[in-house]
Design an enzyme around this catalytic site. Sequence first.
Site, PDB file in Angstrom:
ATOM      1  N   HIS A  17      -2.015   8.300   6.486  1.00 37.23           N
ATOM      2  CA  HIS A  17      -2.301   6.973   5.921  1.00 37.23           C
ATOM      3  C   HIS A  17      -3.595   6.417   6.526  1.00 37.23           C
ATOM      4  O   HIS A  17      -4.425   5.863   5.803  1.00 37.23           O
ATOM      5  CB  HIS A  17      -1.141   6.023   6.205  1.00 37.23           C
ATOM      6  CG  HIS A  17      -1.332   4.643   5.676  1.00 37.23           C
ATOM      7  ND1 HIS A  17      -1.437   4.373   4.338  1.00 37.23           N
ATOM      8  CD2 HIS A  17      -1.456   3.444   6.298  1.00 37.23           C
ATOM      9  CE1 HIS A  17      -1.602   3.080   4.139  1.00 37.23           C
ATOM     10  NE2 HIS A  17      -1.626   2.482   5.322  1.00 37.23           N
ATOM     11  N   PHE A  56       2.045  -3.393   3.875  1.00 34.31           N
ATOM     12  CA  PHE A  56       2.455  -4.685   4.413  1.00 34.31           C
ATOM     13  C   PHE A  56       3.934  -4.918   4.088  1.00 34.31           C
ATOM     14  O   PHE A  56       4.400  -4.628   2.988  1.00 34.31           O
ATOM     15  CB  PHE A  56       1.614  -5.803   3.795  1.00 34.31           C
ATOM     16  CG  PHE A  56       0.227  -5.934   4.363  1.00 34.31           C
ATOM     17  CD1 PHE A  56      -0.211  -5.105   5.376  1.00 34.31           C
ATOM     18  CD2 PHE A  56      -0.654  -6.902   3.880  1.00 34.31           C
ATOM     19  CE1 PHE A  56      -1.490  -5.220   5.904  1.00 34.31           C
ATOM     20  CE2 PHE A  56      -1.942  -7.029   4.401  1.00 34.31           C
ATOM     21  CZ  PHE A  56      -2.354  -6.186   5.409  1.00 34.31           C
ATOM     22  N   GLU A 108       0.444   5.622  13.856  1.00 35.00           N
ATOM     23  CA  GLU A 108       0.777   6.773  13.010  1.00 35.00           C
ATOM     24  C   GLU A 108       0.504   8.078  13.754  1.00 35.00           C
ATOM     25  O   GLU A 108       1.307   9.018  13.677  1.00 35.00           O
ATOM     26  CB  GLU A 108      -0.035   6.731  11.722  1.00 35.00           C
ATOM     27  CG  GLU A 108       0.302   7.889  10.784  1.00 35.00           C
ATOM     28  CD  GLU A 108      -0.567   7.922   9.538  1.00 35.00           C
ATOM     29  OE1 GLU A 108      -0.232   8.677   8.599  1.00 35.00           O
ATOM     30  OE2 GLU A 108      -1.587   7.214   9.508  1.00 35.00           O
ATOM     31  N   CYS A 117       0.805  -1.224   0.000  1.00 39.13           N
ATOM     32  CA  CYS A 117       0.000   0.000   0.000  1.00 39.13           C
ATOM     33  C   CYS A 117       0.837   1.271   0.000  1.00 39.13           C
ATOM     34  O   CYS A 117       0.286   2.380  -0.008  1.00 39.13           O
ATOM     35  CB  CYS A 117      -0.936  -0.007   1.212  1.00 39.13           C
ATOM     36  SG  CYS A 117      -2.013  -1.465   1.241  1.00 39.13           S
ATOM     37  N   HIS A 169      -9.701   2.114   1.298  1.00 38.18           N
ATOM     38  CA  HIS A 169      -8.268   1.926   1.062  1.00 38.18           C
ATOM     39  C   HIS A 169      -8.068   1.396  -0.350  1.00 38.18           C
ATOM     40  O   HIS A 169      -8.425   0.261  -0.662  1.00 38.18           O
ATOM     41  CB  HIS A 169      -7.718   0.943   2.093  1.00 38.18           C
ATOM     42  CG  HIS A 169      -6.228   0.895   2.152  1.00 38.18           C
ATOM     43  ND1 HIS A 169      -5.410   1.542   1.258  1.00 38.18           N
ATOM     44  CD2 HIS A 169      -5.379   0.250   3.020  1.00 38.18           C
ATOM     45  CE1 HIS A 169      -4.155   1.317   1.562  1.00 38.18           C
ATOM     46  NE2 HIS A 169      -4.111   0.546   2.627  1.00 38.18           N
ATOM     47  N   LYS A 199      -9.192   8.250   3.303  1.00 37.97           N
ATOM     48  CA  LYS A 199      -9.773   6.903   3.337  1.00 37.97           C
ATOM     49  C   LYS A 199     -11.105   6.847   4.074  1.00 37.97           C
ATOM     50  O   LYS A 199     -11.858   5.874   3.922  1.00 37.97           O
ATOM     51  CB  LYS A 199      -8.781   5.925   3.977  1.00 37.97           C
ATOM     52  CG  LYS A 199      -7.506   5.712   3.170  1.00 37.97           C
ATOM     53  CD  LYS A 199      -6.604   4.690   3.830  1.00 37.97           C
ATOM     54  CE  LYS A 199      -5.305   4.491   3.065  1.00 37.97           C
ATOM     55  NZ  LYS A 199      -4.409   5.656   3.122  1.00 37.97           N
TER      56      LYS A 199
END
Length: 563
Positions: free
Chosen positions: A454, A550, A465, A314, A490, A485
Amino acid sequence: MAVSSVASPLCTWLVAACMSVTCHGDCSTRPSMLSSSKRRPKCAARRRLPSKCSSFSSDFQKGLNSAFSGSSIQGLMSSCLAFEPCDEYYSSKGLSSLGSNGLSSLFGSKTGTANRRQRRFHGAARSGETMAVAVQPTEERTKQKKPTTRQRRVVVTGMSVVSPLGHDSDVFYNNLLEGVSGISEIEAFDCTQFPTRIGGEIKSFSTDGWVAPKFSRRMDKFMLYMLTAGKKALADGGITEDVMDQIDKAKCGVLIGSAMGGMKVFNDAIEALRVSYKKMNPFCVPFATTNMGSAMLAMDLGWMGPNYSISTACATSNFCILNSANHIIRGEADIMLCGGSDSVMIPIGLGGFVACRALSQRNSDPTKASRPWDINRDGFVMGEGAGVLLLEELEHAKKRGATIYAEFLGGSFTCDAYHMTEPHPDGAGVILCIEKALAQSGVSREDVNYINAHATSTPAGDLKEYNALIHCFGQNPELRVNSTKSMIGHLLGAAGAVEAVAAVQAIRTGWIHPNINLENPDEGVDTKLLVGPKKERLDVKVALSNSFGFGGHNSSVLFAPYK
């Protein structure tokens, strides 16, 4: 045995002697014992050692000649002994006296006041000018610095999106400003058997006028989204056919990545193979690879510059954007199309993320499912789409009269090196990434007043985050943070590019979009930093956009108004 034991150190000394080319005293005028002064060129005369240095003693010469008579080293001696050793370098004993203590008589006594390390550092006092001469060329090269050149600046001159909230960057951003949610029930296939049945699905999409019909029927959606968004970004940037004829296509590149690639094409091929390989799409392999979208777009445009794909889950889009900018800065390209595209709204895609236990199961109220930083969040909502930026070298853009939306300042990427899917507990990788991005861009943390986070609406990721942002920017009262998002879900490998478009639009319009569904902030979350449920006015100084993936991939990119 004595001769062989000194051959190597003697050769070393002879080579060092040959390197002696300076003289700081009066040079001796008598000829060398092994070469004629009549045939010696003028430059050789300047290479004589100081007057305090004399020739070998007769005993040394005889011993040397007898010891090495008939050996290949004698030729080397003949050419090198014109640089005569200093009497102070060793005792007056010749090689004929070499024995168990022969090396000490030639290169200095082991029992002297200086040990080996001292002799290494202070050898210039013994070995004449050899050490000083060896260092001199390095010093000269150091002084010859390369002329300083001004770094090439990178600007954004075009952009486009394919998203659940529209396929035009202005329509897309206006929907964001109004707090419209693009999350709905999945209609592409029957998903009643799955615990998650919602997503950021694109309901209507057409490639007419952008992609040839023969490819539209065979390509995976991620490639169709990529090609369409790429060409729309060119049109948005004013790259017409006339401009295309004038630009250097060897310095135009495409770097649009994908996290998942052509999963539907590959899945369809597997289903066809159950019947027969003859039923398989002959393009199933190339159309499934992540690089083929960039390649096909470059073929269509005739662009021969940098062309490849990056896949870092991502974080893919930010990696592509930053690397594209670096190609421009290094002079390898003048124009780069960059970003990301993904579409895995198929059973295997949905089932895979369900198996990871990563998706929200708020099926009864899809528009409320994606809720970053809210205490009731239960996972992210999978989306699909593409985002493409047209990056261009500043002078190149000005020369063709392009509209400049924003300037790309720089960025960075790091790795958590911790876990496949979980963020580092203390956010070390994210903090390092942000700090490196600021340092690389030459931006002070006080200048960053807008962050497109994010924030995927996962229990662990959002807080990690947030804490990293507080660590890096907590002292800035002007800072505003939001998450795109919350409205589109996402978009995986496309997320960073779509959110970069949102960041650039915030710079252009002076408006930042809201965080929807943030009804009960998680413990420790200060809502003073987070944008509320309505859009807000903000004069963006520097915008930061984060993307993580990931594998522990972290990325941060920075944009600012062009001045």
